[in-house]
Design a protein around this motif. Structure first.
Motif, PDB file in Angstrom:
ATOM      1  N   GLY A   1       0.719  -1.276   0.626  1.00 28.43           N
ATOM      2  CA  GLY A   1      -0.685  -0.122   0.256  1.00 28.43           C
ATOM      3  C   GLY A   1       0.749   1.044  -0.224  1.00 28.43           C
ATOM      4  N   GLU A   2       0.086   2.591  -0.437  1.00 26.38           N
ATOM      5  CA  GLU A   2       1.058   4.150   0.176  1.00 26.38           C
ATOM      6  C   GLU A   2       0.672   4.748   1.738  1.00 26.38           C
ATOM      7  N   THR A   3       1.474   5.209   1.363  1.00 23.53           N
ATOM      8  CA  THR A   3       0.991   5.876   3.073  1.00 23.53           C
ATOM      9  C   THR A   3       0.404   7.517   2.609  1.00 23.53           C
ATOM     10  N   ARG A   4      -0.658   7.877   2.501  1.00 21.49           N
ATOM     11  CA  ARG A   4      -1.500   8.880   2.329  1.00 21.49           C
ATOM     12  C   ARG A   4      -1.223  10.157   3.164  1.00 21.49           C
ATOM     13  N   PRO A   5      -1.421  10.945   2.297  1.00 22.08           N
ATOM     14  CA  PRO A   5      -1.065  12.642   3.135  1.00 22.08           C
ATOM     15  C   PRO A   5      -2.588  12.503   3.525  1.00 22.08           C
ATOM     16  N   PRO A   6      -2.256  13.732   4.811  1.00 20.98           N
ATOM     17  CA  PRO A   6      -3.477  14.432   5.260  1.00 20.98           C
ATOM     18  C   PRO A   6      -4.600  15.019   4.239  1.00 20.98           C
ATOM     19  N   ALA A   7      -5.697  14.479   4.738  1.00 23.83           N
ATOM     20  CA  ALA A   7      -6.977  15.004   4.505  1.00 23.83           C
ATOM     21  C   ALA A   7      -6.279  16.411   4.370  1.00 23.83           C
ATOM     22  N   PRO A   8      -7.491  17.088   3.938  1.00 20.55           N
ATOM     23  CA  PRO A   8      -7.535  18.539   3.138  1.00 20.55           C
ATOM     24  C   PRO A   8      -8.949  19.372   4.477  1.00 20.55           C
ATOM     25  N   PHE A   9      -8.324  20.207   5.265  1.00 15.89           N
ATOM     26  CA  PHE A   9      -9.730  20.580   5.955  1.00 15.89           C
ATOM     27  C   PHE A   9     -10.818  20.077   6.254  1.00 15.89           C
ATOM     28  N   ASP A  10     -11.931  19.892   6.633  1.00  9.45           N
ATOM     29  CA  ASP A  10     -13.238  19.722   5.709  1.00  9.45           C
ATOM     30  C   ASP A  10     -14.067  20.671   7.468  1.00  9.45           C
ATOM     31  N   GLU A  11     -14.887  21.089   7.473  1.00 11.36           N
ATOM     32  CA  GLU A  11     -15.351  21.918   8.738  1.00 11.36           C
ATOM     33  C   GLU A  11     -15.211  20.914  10.403  1.00 11.36           C
ATOM     34  N   GLY A  12     -15.906  20.175  10.803  1.00 15.62           N
ATOM     35  CA  GLY A  12     -15.179  19.557  11.839  1.00 15.62           C
ATOM     36  C   GLY A  12     -13.605  19.339  12.133  1.00 15.62           C
ATOM     37  N   SER A  13     -12.515  18.927  11.084  1.00 17.44           N
ATOM     38  CA  SER A  13     -11.914  19.083  11.276  1.00 17.44           C
ATOM     39  C   SER A  13     -10.539  20.400  11.410  1.00 17.44           C
ATOM     40  N   LEU A  14     -11.461  21.196  11.154  1.00 17.50           N
ATOM     41  CA  LEU A  14     -10.864  22.241  10.694  1.00 17.50           C
ATOM     42  C   LEU A  14     -11.203  23.516  12.848  1.00 17.50           C
ATOM     43  N   LEU A  15     -12.554  22.821  13.090  1.00 16.66           N
ATOM     44  CA  LEU A  15     -12.642  23.142  14.608  1.00 16.66           C
ATOM     45  C   LEU A  15     -11.959  22.475  15.292  1.00 16.66           C
ATOM     46  N   SER A  16     -11.376  21.068  15.110  1.00 13.40           N
ATOM     47  CA  SER A  16     -10.257  20.678  15.816  1.00 13.40           C
ATOM     48  C   SER A  16      -9.166  21.755  16.127  1.00 13.40           C
ATOM     49  N   ALA A  17      -8.331  21.858  15.119  1.00 16.95           N
ATOM     50  CA  ALA A  17      -7.102  22.461  14.882  1.00 16.95           C
ATOM     51  C   ALA A  17      -7.289  23.436  15.521  1.00 16.95           C
ATOM     52  N   MET A  18      -8.512  24.291  15.928  1.00 11.23           N
ATOM     53  CA  MET A  18      -9.034  25.368  16.136  1.00 11.23           C
ATOM     54  C   MET A  18      -8.723  25.394  17.399  1.00 11.23           C
ATOM     55  N   GLU A  19      -9.196  24.515  17.818  1.00  9.01           N
ATOM     56  CA  GLU A  19      -9.140  24.344  19.494  1.00  9.01           C
ATOM     57  C   GLU A  19      -8.184  23.568  19.995  1.00  9.01           C
ATOM     58  N   ASN A  20      -7.369  23.590  18.971  1.00  7.22           N
ATOM     59  CA  ASN A  20      -6.029  22.870  19.315  1.00  7.22           C
ATOM     60  C   ASN A  20      -4.689  22.765  18.550  1.00  7.22           C
ATOM     61  N   PRO A  21      -4.418  24.609  18.178  1.00  3.58           N
ATOM     62  CA  PRO A  21      -3.338  24.705  17.039  1.00  3.58           C
ATOM     63  C   PRO A  21      -2.172  24.364  17.664  1.00  3.58           C
ATOM     64  N   VAL A  22      -1.406  23.657  18.296  1.00  2.36           N
ATOM     65  CA  VAL A  22      -0.571  23.475  18.907  1.00  2.36           C
ATOM     66  C   VAL A  22       0.901  23.098  17.246  1.00  2.36           C
ATOM     67  N   LYS A  23      -0.309  21.928  17.431  1.00  2.49           N
ATOM     68  CA  LYS A  23       0.979  21.548  15.984  1.00  2.49           C
ATOM     69  C   LYS A  23       1.390  22.806  14.848  1.00  2.49           C
ATOM     70  N   TYR A  24       0.547  24.120  14.857  1.00  6.22           N
ATOM     71  CA  TYR A  24       0.516  25.500  14.183  1.00  6.22           C
ATOM     72  C   TYR A  24       2.067  25.843  14.414  1.00  6.22           C
ATOM     73  N   MET A  25       2.129  26.067  15.738  1.00  9.61           N
ATOM     74  CA  MET A  25       2.799  26.959  17.034  1.00  9.61           C
ATOM     75  C   MET A  25       3.767  26.576  16.959  1.00  9.61           C
ATOM     76  N   ALA A  26       5.122  25.572  15.884  1.00  3.43           N
ATOM     77  CA  ALA A  26       6.396  25.376  15.450  1.00  3.43           C
ATOM     78  C   ALA A  26       7.710  27.032  16.143  1.00  3.43           C
ATOM     79  N   GLY A  27       8.050  26.421  16.713  1.00  2.44           N
ATOM     80  CA  GLY A  27       8.899  27.075  17.181  1.00  2.44           C
ATOM     81  C   GLY A  27       8.723  28.762  18.509  1.00  2.44           C
ATOM     82  N   GLU A  28       7.858  27.943  18.546  1.00  2.58           N
ATOM     83  CA  GLU A  28       7.301  29.504  19.313  1.00  2.58           C
ATOM     84  C   GLU A  28       7.605  28.552  21.074  1.00  2.58           C
ATOM     85  N   ASN A  29       7.295  29.951  21.756  1.00  3.46           N
ATOM     86  CA  ASN A  29       7.715  30.589  23.427  1.00  3.46           C
ATOM     87  C   ASN A  29       6.846  29.247  23.959  1.00  3.46           C
ATOM     88  N   LYS A  30       7.327  27.925  24.362  1.00  3.09           N
ATOM     89  CA  LYS A  30       6.358  26.980  25.402  1.00  3.09           C
ATOM     90  C   LYS A  30       5.579  26.717  26.309  1.00  3.09           C
TER      91      LYS A  30
END
Length: 570
Positions: free
Chosen positions: A473-502
């Motif tokens: 099989g092949e590894t798959r890319p992450p799925a594009p956001f839908d509203e459900g997964s975007l809400l999850s990312a807004m609730e926990n945006p730590v993944k998008y804070m690389a390099g920020e103060n701990k």
């Protein structure tokens, strides 16, 4: 000085309060009785002034007039609702009125609605706060018996006002600066812009993703699917094709698999947690493809008009101990029609609250969304209302059921010198899954090694091999956001804070991420309405206008760190 003005957020809630408080005499924009005068806002009646109120030079959008930093932001009456504001102001300032009861929505935004009105009306009278989680007659009566001191909510008001003022300063200055400098209508803000960045980053991840081929081996033996497992790493797939080919070559001529271990483990799984608004929005999007805004609107109607569900804008998934005594009445209220059998089963035994859904320390302003004690006729609900009601009722009943219990059997077998495994499950007690008629996708559905129905097998048994094949099989890319997964990312945006103060990363995690349960749906809607994002099917993508904005906007506005800094200071 013995009369009391009660300020509701909307006319419909005002009428409910008036009925319970015996205020039957109709006035223009209010209802009154002997003791109480019930009036209402129409949402916000007062807002922060536009720039030109401070100086006429701000009427034209010019880069030379920026930044606009008034020493103190002013409040103005919204023109369209000026008539109602004057009614409320006059009532509050009557000489026979000695007290104000704030009965707007019990949350940050509701507090702001009321306090801005009181401030603009220049009222300085004692304030009480009605703080309730449902608008049934019983909840209103209990709430008025237990009115809170308004001073207890001064900090809530201060934090709401600080956010509103800071958003005005950032939003208006940044939007004007971008629009003037680049001659394009560009809107930005401390929550909507980092949200846009997350969508852009997800698209970049997908675009740059390079799939990798992985390999595995399966063997069919005695109607069991055995899966090869690498002994050291415990992985059931490998990216090393040479290794996989070598394993296959070594075992290809084997005729039997020897069972070397059969382990049986008794497992329990508690029901999924009760709903907060974000989790409900996620499920409604996943199951029914409702937008976050649509779910919020439906929930508001079920709370405010039908009075069958509790306060929607909550970030808690627990109930406090003082709600436990009301659970039986709530079960009876919703336990009819399709819920009759499961509800009656809960009522046959004493309700035993446990930490999985009852925890005072996990409830701040409002508890999880659950049914009220008020029965509803399902025929009075629209299709959308029926679907959201169904999600909440089933989640509520499931929490009151015993755990799902099963026995998990793992078979380990050797083919030649290689290890193979198979896993199966025998249900002992369906528990809460009965509520979902055993049709509930849980985390096991996502496991790599799928479970199967296993025959009775013992250690040292030999299984006859009918087939051995290499899988790939092949590894798959992450799925594009839908509203459900975007809400999850807004609730926990730590993944998008690389390099920020701990400390900032920790703060954003503790304070619930970007936006609040009450505002996330509006933020997503605003991004759509500003043509910064678009929907293709159910997935969300950034538009060319959105990309243009991100190229031009300052870095500080792109990161969730700004919100974290503000939360630290608040």
């Amino acid at each position: 000085m013995n009369r009391i003005v009660v300020l509701a957020e909307k006319p419909s809630v005002g009428r409910d309060l008036a009925r319970v408080l015996n205020c039957s005499k109709k006035g223009n924009g209010y209802l009154e009785g002997d003791k109480y005068i019930v009036t209402w806002a129409l949402g916000h009646l007062v807002t922060l002034a536009d720039p030109e109120v401070y100086d006429q030079k701000y009427k034209e959008w010019k880069i030379e007039t920026l930044p606009m930093l008034p020493s103190q932001l002013k409040l103005v009456v919204i023109k369209q609702s000026g008539k109602q504001f004057n009614i409320v102001k006059k009532l509050m300032n009557q000489k026979d009125v000695g007290q104000i009861v704030i009965a707007t929505d019990a949350g940050r935004e509701g507090e702001l609605v009321a306090r801005w009105i009181i401030e603009k009306a220049n009222v300085n009278k004692p304030i009480k706060r009605l703080w309730i989680s449902s608008v049934t007659d019983k909840a209103i009566k209990d709430g008025f018996i237990n009115l809170k001191n308004g001073k207890e909510y001064d900090n809530l008001y201060a934090s709401a006002a600080a956010r509103a003022e800071a958003d005005w300063l950032v939003g208006i200055n940044a939007t004007r600066a971008l629009t003037c400098k680049y001659n394009a209508q560009l809107s930005c803000g401390r929550v909507q812009t980092p949200t846009l960045v997350m969508i852009a980053k997800r698209e970049e991840e997908i675009k740059n993703f390079k799939p990798r081929t992985f390999y595995g081996i399966t063997a069919a033996a005695n109607n069991i699917k055995l899966v090869w497992q690498e002994r050291q790493t415990k992985d059931i797939r490998t990216f090393d094709k040479d290794l996989c080919d070598k394993v296959l070559m070594n075992i290809n001529n084997e005729k039997t698999a020897e069972v070397i271990d059969v382990s049986k483990v008794h497992k329990k799984r508690s029901a999924p947690q009760l709903y907060d608004l974000t989790e409900l929005q996620r499920d409604a999007n996943k199951i029914y493809e409702f937008s976050a805004k649509e779910t919020s609107s439906i929930m508001q109607r079920l709370y405010e008009n039908h009075k069958v569900l509790t306060y929607p804008r909550t970030d808690s998934r627990y109930i406090p101990t003082d709600i436990v005594d009301t659970l039986k009445d709530r079960i009876k209220a919703c336990g009819y029609g399709p819920y009759a059998a499961t509800a009656s089963k809960v009522l046959t035994k004493p309700i035993r609250p446990n930490k999985s859904f009852v925890d005072n320390s996990k409830v701040s302003d409002h508890h999880a969304i659950i049914p009220t004690e008020q029965p509803v006729s399902l025929s009075n609900l629209s299709d959308g209302e029926r679907k959201i009601f169904d999600l909440v009722v089933k989640r509520f009943l499931a929490a009151l059921y015993p755990p799902f219990e099963y026995q998990q059997t793992t078979i380990k077998a050797e083919i030649g010198r290689e290890l193979f495994i198979a896993r199966g499950r025998t249900v002992i007690n369906p528990g809460w899954k009965e509520v979902y008629e055993n049709n509930f996708e849980d985390e096991d559905a996502k496991e790599e090694l799928s479970e199967q129905i296993l025959p009775d097998i013992n250690k040292k048994d030999f299984l006859k091999i009918s087939d051995i094949i290499q899988t790939k099989g092949e590894t798959r890319p992450p799925a594009p956001f839908d509203e459900g997964s975007l809400l999850s990312a807004m609730e926990n945006p730590v993944k998008y804070m690389a390099g920020e103060n701990k400390d900032l990363i920790k703060t954003i995690g503790e304070t619930g991420g970007l936006g609040t349960v009450a505002t996330r749906a509006d933020i997503i809607e605003k991004l759509f309405n500003s043509f910064l994002i678009e929907k293709k099917g159910k997935h969300i993508f950034i538009t060319s206008k959105g990309r243009q904005l991100l190229e031009l906007v300052p870095d500080d506005l792109k990161s969730p760190a700004l919100t974290a800094q503000w939360e630290q200071k608040l």
